[in-house]
Design an enzyme around this catalytic site. Sequence first.
Site, mmCIF file in Angstrom:
data_model
loop_
_atom_site.group_PDB
_atom_site.id
_atom_site.type_symbol
_atom_site.label_atom_id
_atom_site.label_comp_id
_atom_site.label_asym_id
_atom_site.label_seq_id
_atom_site.Cartn_x
_atom_site.Cartn_y
_atom_site.Cartn_z
ATOM 1 N N LYS A 136 0.873 -1.181 0.000
ATOM 2 C CA LYS A 136 0.000 0.000 0.000
ATOM 3 C C LYS A 136 0.902 1.221 0.000
ATOM 4 O O LYS A 136 1.983 1.198 0.607
ATOM 5 C CB LYS A 136 -0.893 0.025 1.242
ATOM 6 N N HIS A 139 0.610 5.675 3.799
ATOM 7 C CA HIS A 139 -0.563 6.435 4.228
ATOM 8 C C HIS A 139 -0.130 7.594 5.130
ATOM 9 O O HIS A 139 0.771 7.453 5.942
ATOM 10 C CB HIS A 139 -1.518 5.504 4.984
ATOM 11 N N HIS A 142 0.515 7.288 8.889
ATOM 12 C CA HIS A 142 1.764 6.782 9.460
ATOM 13 C C HIS A 142 2.801 7.895 9.650
ATOM 14 O O HIS A 142 3.885 7.633 10.170
ATOM 15 C CB HIS A 142 2.354 5.688 8.565
#
Length: 576
Positions: A136, A139, A142
């Site tokens: 992924k 994000h 994070h």
Amino acid sequence: MACYFRRAIAEQVSQILGVTSEKIIDHVHAIPVNRKRSSPDFRLFLKSVLDDPADAAFYQEKIEKLSDRLVADSVVSNFGLTRGLLTVTVNRPLLVKKVMHKIRQDGFRYGFTSELLSGFPKGLTLVEYSSPNIAKKFHVGHLRSTIIGNFIANLKEAAGNKVVRVNYLGDWGLQFGLLGAGFSKFGCEDKLKTNALQHLFEVYVKVNAAAEKDEEMKQSAQEFLRKLESGHPQAISLWTHFRDLSIEEYAKVYKRLGIKFDEYAGESFYREKSQDVLNLLRSKNILKITKEGTGVVDLTENGDLSAFATVMRSDGTSLYITRDVAAAIDRMEKYNFDEMVYVTDKSQQSHFQNLFKILKMLEKDKVDRCQHVNFGRVQGMQTRRGDVIFLEDVLDEARSRMLQNMAKAQTSKTTEYPEDTAEKIGVAALIVQDFKGQLQADYRFNWDEALQSCGDTGVFLQYTHARLQSLLTLWNTSEEEDFNVSCLQEPSAIATLQHLLRYDEVIYKTLKELQPRYLVSYLMGLGHLANVAHHSLHVKGSTQEVAHARLHFFNTIRVVLASGMKLLGITPVDKM
């Protein structure tokens, strides 16, 4: 340097009160600077060092004795005593000489060599932070874990600890079953080569939507996960490919943030070791099997299962917490650490409470050296294109906005690499905006506020450092290191040096609570004092002796400012 003055004050007070100087010294504190008027340098609340301040007659006798016998000497120029508060002003030329000599001697170690910090245990510190889910894109959620963890690692390292920085990747579980099953249907190798994480994210969104409607797709995902669990070569090969591509892409984002890791670990590494944990729980009669066949650990003292942690699925496979227990035990054995710090958001607070309880039930003595540093959520991080969920977009936005601001600003200097400079300033803006408040609090991000060049922002810190650095171009480095302290007696110089006296106390408090806001607040104060001094203490047009002393003074500020910025994770710029 404050320790030199604290000890001199403590020794004089000790002789009069009959209390050991060691008992007094920890209660002598530097006074925060008042920018509107001059103030003493240190204070001591006498009640904090007298054995029985509740005994009014005894207390009054000691106060009177102190009042009669305190005298100025070569270190102290003035004492003040009001209602049990002793204030101390030190000899001004000595203040200038000692503070500036100590900073020149210690450099970036200034503040950390103070005996005030000697009580902090030294050893091996393991910090686990960032920990994105592979396959992924990084994000934005994070971001806080990444920069807070980096700050804690920097701080511990500067305090003399050996630090191991661990990125514990989310690289196992049903999401990879979905991705593995979905890639054959929705994936494209060419797109994977062009933009790996963006394409994997697109595949995941499509397969996740398909699995909600299509039972066959859901079963395919579970089948792929079973293949992974059993070590099927083809499944493992595809999973390894996704993992390697993810780490490669994350490394680019970490480089932009100035973040480094010593170890990339992951849940996958502990899928087999978690079975050892389940066997250990069984052998100690801690594992309970429910009617549904799941394995749980009773977390209550009376054994009524009103609070429990599920550690095993009905098919015998492990869960996230089981793998975390395995990881903690493995690190205890591998590193024999003195402390381990987990940095995650506050939604995982109960998870870590359960983790530590299970480790205690397994009689792991190092569990008392484990700590969870939690933090709140950030909202409002939109780019001009709208809502954003990827950190890379936020970094691009920060760089873009700073480039525009630099182009508009009349005071901007021409830089050789404007994009690199804008990147560093933008990252500073993100970090300071994040670190200004209590870590546990949620906050709303504001681009306009974060990117202001005045006020308490990362841009202001960068601007101040660049301004101080530009002054040093006037400095002939072959000149002598000695300078005339009488050339630095102006109020703006004294106020700044008083502020520098407090640095070790700020570091002490920051280390104790692991809250960067104390350091941010201190650096902002230093920046504002530096700018006042810059306006009043001119280098150009001054005599050579005065200019030389002032350049030493401004370099002293720059060293401490840069040191503090680096602790926060900010790379100081020399021009902007």
